[in-house]
Design a protein around this motif. Structure first.
Motif, mmCIF file in Angstrom:
data_model
loop_
_atom_site.group_PDB
_atom_site.id
_atom_site.type_symbol
_atom_site.label_atom_id
_atom_site.label_comp_id
_atom_site.label_asym_id
_atom_site.label_seq_id
_atom_site.Cartn_x
_atom_site.Cartn_y
_atom_site.Cartn_z
ATOM 1 N N SER A 481 0.812 -1.217 0.000
ATOM 2 C CA SER A 481 0.000 0.000 0.000
ATOM 3 C C SER A 481 0.847 1.269 0.000
ATOM 4 C CB SER A 481 -0.940 0.002 1.209
ATOM 5 O OG SER A 481 -0.223 -0.125 2.419
ATOM 6 N N LYS A 482 2.162 1.117 0.048
ATOM 7 C CA LYS A 482 3.082 2.249 -0.018
ATOM 8 C C LYS A 482 4.301 1.842 -0.837
ATOM 9 C CE LYS A 482 1.907 3.812 4.702
ATOM 10 N NZ LYS A 482 2.466 4.120 6.043
ATOM 11 N N LYS A 483 5.169 2.818 -1.083
ATOM 12 C CA LYS A 483 6.428 2.522 -1.743
ATOM 13 C C LYS A 483 7.414 1.970 -0.711
ATOM 14 C CE LYS A 483 5.779 6.210 -5.133
ATOM 15 N NZ LYS A 483 6.301 7.503 -5.653
ATOM 16 N N PHE A 484 8.303 1.090 -1.191
ATOM 17 C CA PHE A 484 9.286 0.507 -0.282
ATOM 18 C C PHE A 484 10.670 0.586 -0.901
ATOM 19 C CE2 PHE A 484 11.638 -3.339 1.252
ATOM 20 C CZ PHE A 484 11.884 -2.855 2.532
ATOM 21 N N MET A 485 11.625 1.077 -0.109
ATOM 22 C CA MET A 485 13.028 1.116 -0.511
ATOM 23 C C MET A 485 13.879 0.540 0.614
ATOM 24 S SD MET A 485 13.371 4.865 -2.342
ATOM 25 C CE MET A 485 15.113 4.600 -2.708
ATOM 26 N N PHE A 486 14.858 -0.283 0.237
ATOM 27 C CA PHE A 486 15.795 -0.795 1.238
ATOM 28 C C PHE A 486 16.724 0.325 1.699
ATOM 29 C CE2 PHE A 486 14.803 -4.652 -1.270
ATOM 30 C CZ PHE A 486 14.387 -5.474 -0.236
ATOM 31 N N LYS A 487 17.286 0.143 2.878
ATOM 32 C CA LYS A 487 18.191 1.142 3.430
ATOM 33 C C LYS A 487 19.538 0.500 3.737
ATOM 34 C CE LYS A 487 18.694 4.359 7.337
ATOM 35 N NZ LYS A 487 18.078 4.857 8.594
ATOM 36 N N ARG A 488 20.600 1.143 3.265
ATOM 37 C CA ARG A 488 21.947 0.710 3.590
ATOM 38 C C ARG A 488 22.544 1.635 4.658
ATOM 39 N NH1 ARG A 488 25.515 -0.593 -1.812
ATOM 40 N NH2 ARG A 488 24.247 -2.293 -2.670
ATOM 41 N N THR A 489 23.236 1.049 5.585
ATOM 42 C CA THR A 489 24.013 1.830 6.549
ATOM 43 C C THR A 489 25.492 1.502 6.339
ATOM 44 O OG1 THR A 489 23.934 0.115 8.259
ATOM 45 C CG2 THR A 489 22.112 1.716 8.208
ATOM 46 N N ARG A 490 26.330 2.268 6.957
ATOM 47 C CA ARG A 490 27.769 1.993 6.846
ATOM 48 C C ARG A 490 28.089 0.599 7.372
ATOM 49 N NH1 ARG A 490 32.468 4.935 6.406
ATOM 50 N NH2 ARG A 490 34.305 4.030 7.427
ATOM 51 N N GLN A 491 27.485 0.256 8.500
ATOM 52 C CA GLN A 491 27.761 -1.045 9.114
ATOM 53 C C GLN A 491 27.245 -2.182 8.234
ATOM 54 O OE1 GLN A 491 26.227 -1.469 13.086
ATOM 55 N NE2 GLN A 491 26.737 -3.648 13.219
ATOM 56 N N SER A 492 26.005 -2.046 7.708
ATOM 57 C CA SER A 492 25.435 -3.122 6.889
ATOM 58 C C SER A 492 26.212 -3.288 5.583
ATOM 59 C CB SER A 492 23.957 -2.843 6.593
ATOM 60 O OG SER A 492 23.790 -1.727 5.727
ATOM 61 N N THR A 493 26.695 -2.173 5.021
ATOM 62 C CA THR A 493 27.472 -2.248 3.784
ATOM 63 C C THR A 493 28.784 -2.989 4.015
ATOM 64 O OG1 THR A 493 26.510 -0.173 3.001
ATOM 65 C CG2 THR A 493 28.537 -0.909 1.931
ATOM 66 N N VAL A 494 29.462 -2.675 5.116
ATOM 67 C CA VAL A 494 30.711 -3.362 5.455
ATOM 68 C C VAL A 494 30.466 -4.849 5.634
ATOM 69 C CG1 VAL A 494 32.503 -3.615 7.220
ATOM 70 C CG2 VAL A 494 31.824 -1.335 6.453
ATOM 71 N N SER A 495 29.407 -5.201 6.374
ATOM 72 C CA SER A 495 29.090 -6.622 6.613
ATOM 73 C C SER A 495 28.793 -7.343 5.311
ATOM 74 C CB SER A 495 27.897 -6.738 7.567
ATOM 75 O OG SER A 495 28.179 -6.166 8.823
ATOM 76 N N GLY A 496 28.016 -6.695 4.436
ATOM 77 C CA GLY A 496 27.673 -7.304 3.163
ATOM 78 C C GLY A 496 28.873 -7.484 2.260
ATOM 79 N N VAL A 497 29.731 -6.490 2.199
ATOM 80 C CA VAL A 497 30.929 -6.568 1.353
ATOM 81 C C VAL A 497 31.887 -7.652 1.867
ATOM 82 C CG1 VAL A 497 32.996 -5.323 0.609
ATOM 83 C CG2 VAL A 497 30.763 -4.193 0.535
ATOM 84 N N GLU A 498 31.995 -7.793 3.185
ATOM 85 C CA GLU A 498 32.843 -8.850 3.748
ATOM 86 C C GLU A 498 32.348 -10.234 3.327
ATOM 87 O OE1 GLU A 498 32.775 -8.161 7.940
ATOM 88 O OE2 GLU A 498 34.412 -6.682 7.889
ATOM 89 N N LYS A 499 31.022 -10.447 3.407
ATOM 90 C CA LYS A 499 30.457 -11.728 2.976
ATOM 91 C C LYS A 499 30.657 -11.934 1.476
ATOM 92 C CE LYS A 499 26.908 -12.266 6.551
ATOM 93 N NZ LYS A 499 27.467 -13.523 7.112
ATOM 94 N N MET A 500 30.522 -10.849 0.714
ATOM 95 C CA MET A 500 30.697 -10.923 -0.732
ATOM 96 C C MET A 500 32.125 -11.356 -1.077
ATOM 97 S SD MET A 500 29.977 -7.907 -3.542
ATOM 98 C CE MET A 500 28.391 -7.533 -2.791
ATOM 99 N N ALA A 501 33.116 -10.761 -0.384
ATOM 100 C CA ALA A 501 34.518 -11.105 -0.628
ATOM 101 C C ALA A 501 34.808 -12.557 -0.251
ATOM 102 C CB ALA A 501 35.428 -10.163 0.157
ATOM 103 N N LYS A 502 34.249 -12.986 0.867
ATOM 104 C CA LYS A 502 34.442 -14.363 1.329
ATOM 105 C C LYS A 502 33.852 -15.351 0.326
ATOM 106 C CE LYS A 502 33.272 -17.424 5.191
ATOM 107 N NZ LYS A 502 32.562 -17.531 6.494
ATOM 108 N N ASN A 503 32.637 -15.072 -0.152
ATOM 109 C CA ASN A 503 31.995 -15.951 -1.128
ATOM 110 C C ASN A 503 32.769 -15.961 -2.445
ATOM 111 O OD1 ASN A 503 29.991 -16.499 0.719
ATOM 112 N ND2 ASN A 503 28.507 -15.077 -0.174
#
Length: 522
Positions: A481-503
């Motif tokens: 019923s509304k628009k939805f956008m994901f939100k990135r934070t500095r901490q979440s970006t670092v965590s995601g990039v670390e997992k990406m590098a490991k994979n």
């Protein structure tokens, strides 16, 4: 010859106290060289493809004058064919519109014809007329060529079940005293529009939906537009067009089914191949949703009983105010069994997909997630199996949706599928599935800057054009019923990039290992 055909149509319309000039008005704007021209031969061909029910809907969508549209609809209903008179001339609704457009020098009628065919889901016909599915989606999904009020009511007609339509007819009789014996819901709405002030139409529809306890349709109807500035139901929406869901931490549940062994003791279990490559999908999904600050729960190789247990546990965990959204990703074999989409446990026994959705989307079961985004991604085939049986209990009803706190209990969710109904999806045994691969790539690149709806359109386009030798077409449905956008934070970006590098490192080493073993074997 053409003149005699004109005279035939004029005489035919005269029997209904209508002239050809009454059917289509002179209006614009013109759209030069955009779509193929609809000449008389093409109009006749289109008529031959339409059954009588589609012809009634076509008149409802195309003919703006209510009294004229009603007369034409009743005539078609009378013959139950797309003709107005059983005299061998086979004059249908599109030919009548074609002549009227010529008489009035109308210039926007052709694009309205194409949008009407799109709304009637005549994709094959549009393709044969020179408009492919992707172009039709872009031009007509949100196009305003046909009046908003007619599009809104037509969509409602499509969503109403037979018993609901009968109830609407009964409510009309109660309010109006009598209703003529009309066969189609569109004709009933035209009759109502002809005897009631159009400004009160949306109020009547809303009252009907509430009386029928169709909270799902109340939600959909109220969030669409009728195009009338004075409408009490829809003018409230003008101030909320740009509303977005509150952003925050989410919960991501990933079900990864890889190794399958049919349960020998159960006659309903089916033997299935292992899903090689699915671990790549699992890891990419974990990276993607970690980038957006999600807590990820990952479960591998579950039987149908374990699948239900783990999802129930996850739904309990999601019922916590700290979560602003939830994503449920299911990677498994699937099938359509007697019209029901099933996700298969590794023991070869299915679970109704709607049951999975209901665990999180039903506010009576998971009240914290009411009015919050609930996202479901299914990487599974949807091929048909009509003769098999299943021991699984299905959702009791697909119709009435009850309310919790004045809001539909099951709402604000999106379901994305790797393929449309009755078809299979494709997966590389090395790179993972086409759908999840593109989904993760698009989300990782644009998830923090585009709305979810825009992201899914891009994903659909990417997958559809990925491999012509393995054609795929994902789809998604939404009650958001509304628009939805994901939100990135500095901490979440670092965590995601670390997992990406490991994979990435793991995949590189794995590919090198495989290449070495292959070369040794040779």
């Amino acid at each position: 010859m053409e003149k005699s055909k004109d005279n035939i149509i004029e005489e035919l319309l005269f029997n209904f106290e209508v002239t050809s000039k009454d059917v289509i008005s002179h209006d614009g704007p013109v759209f030069p060289n955009v779509f193929p021209d609809i000449d008389r031969k093409t109009a006749k061909w289109i008529d031959q493809q339409l059954d009588w029910e589609d012809a009634v809907s076509f008149a409802f969508l195309m003919v703006e004058k209510v009294d004229i549209a009603l007369k034409l609809s009743r005539a078609i209903e009378q013959h139950q064919r797309n003709i107005f008179q059983d005299d061998g001339n086979e004059i249908g609704i599109v030919q009548v519109i074609n002549l009227s457009a010529e008489k009035n020098s109308a210039i926007s009628w052709q694009i309205r014809v194409y949008q009407a065919l799109f709304l009637l889901e005549h994709k094959k016909m549009l393709y044969e007329l020179g408009i492919d599915d992707e172009e039709a989606q872009q031009r007509f999904q949100g196009g305003n060529h046909i009046k908003a009020e007619r599009r809104l009511l037509f969509k409602l007609c499509q969503d109403l079940e037979m018993k609901d339509q009968a109830m609407v007819g009964q409510l009309m009789k109660t309010q109006l005293g009598s209703v003529p014996p009309l066969l189609m819901m569109e004709s009933l709405f035209l009759h109502l529009m002809s005897v009631r002030n159009t400004e009160s139409l949306c109020n009547f529809v809303m009252d009907c939906l509430k009386d029928m306890n169709r909270a799902d349709l109340v939600n959909t109807f109220s969030h669409d537009k009728c195009g009338k500035a004075t409408c009490e139901i829809h003018m409230k929406q003008d101030d909320t067009d740009d509303e977005v869901y509150e952003q925050g931490a989410g919960l991501c549940v990933i079900i990864n089914q890889k190794i399958f062994n049919a349960e020998a003791s159960d006659p309903h279990a089916i033997k299935l191949d292992d899903r090689l490559g699915t671990d790549r999908d699992r890891d990419e999904l974990e990276v993607t949703f970690t980038l957006f600050g999600a807590e990820c729960l990952i479960y591998n190789d579950l039987t149908h009983r374990e699948l239900q247990d783990k999802l129930e546990q996850a739904a309990l965990k999601a019922n916590n105010p700290k979560y602003f959204w939830v994503a449920v990703c299911v990677l498994s074999h699937g099938r359509r069994l007697n019209g029901v989409d099933e996700i298969l446990g590794v023991n070869g026994i299915g679970m109704d997909r709607k049951k999975i959705i209901s665990m999180f989307a039903d506010a009576s079961k998971c009240p914290n997630l009411q009015k919050k985004p609930k996202l479901f991604f299914f990487q599974a085939c949807r091929g048909v199996e009509n003769t098999a049986t299943t021991c699984q209990e299905h959702i009791a009803s697909d119709s009435a949706v009850h309310c919790v706190g004045g809001w539909p209990a099951i709402s604000d969710y999106m379901v994305a599928s790797a393929t449309i109904e009755d078809f299979v999806s494709f997966r590389s045994t090395v790179e993972g599935s086409f759908f999840i691969r593109h989904l993760c790539k698009v989300f990782q690149e644009h998830g923090h800057e585009k709305t979810l709806a825009d992201l899914m359109i891009i994903v659909n386009s990417k997958v559809a054009g990925h491999r012509q030798d393995f054609p795929s077409q994902p789809e998604y449905t939404s009650t958001m019923s509304k628009k939805f956008m994901f939100k990135r934070t500095r901490q979440s970006t670092v965590s995601g990039v670390e997992k990406m590098a490991k994979n990435g490192l793991f995949n590189l080493l794995q590919n090198q290992f495989i290449a070495e073993r292959v070369s040794m074997a040779v």
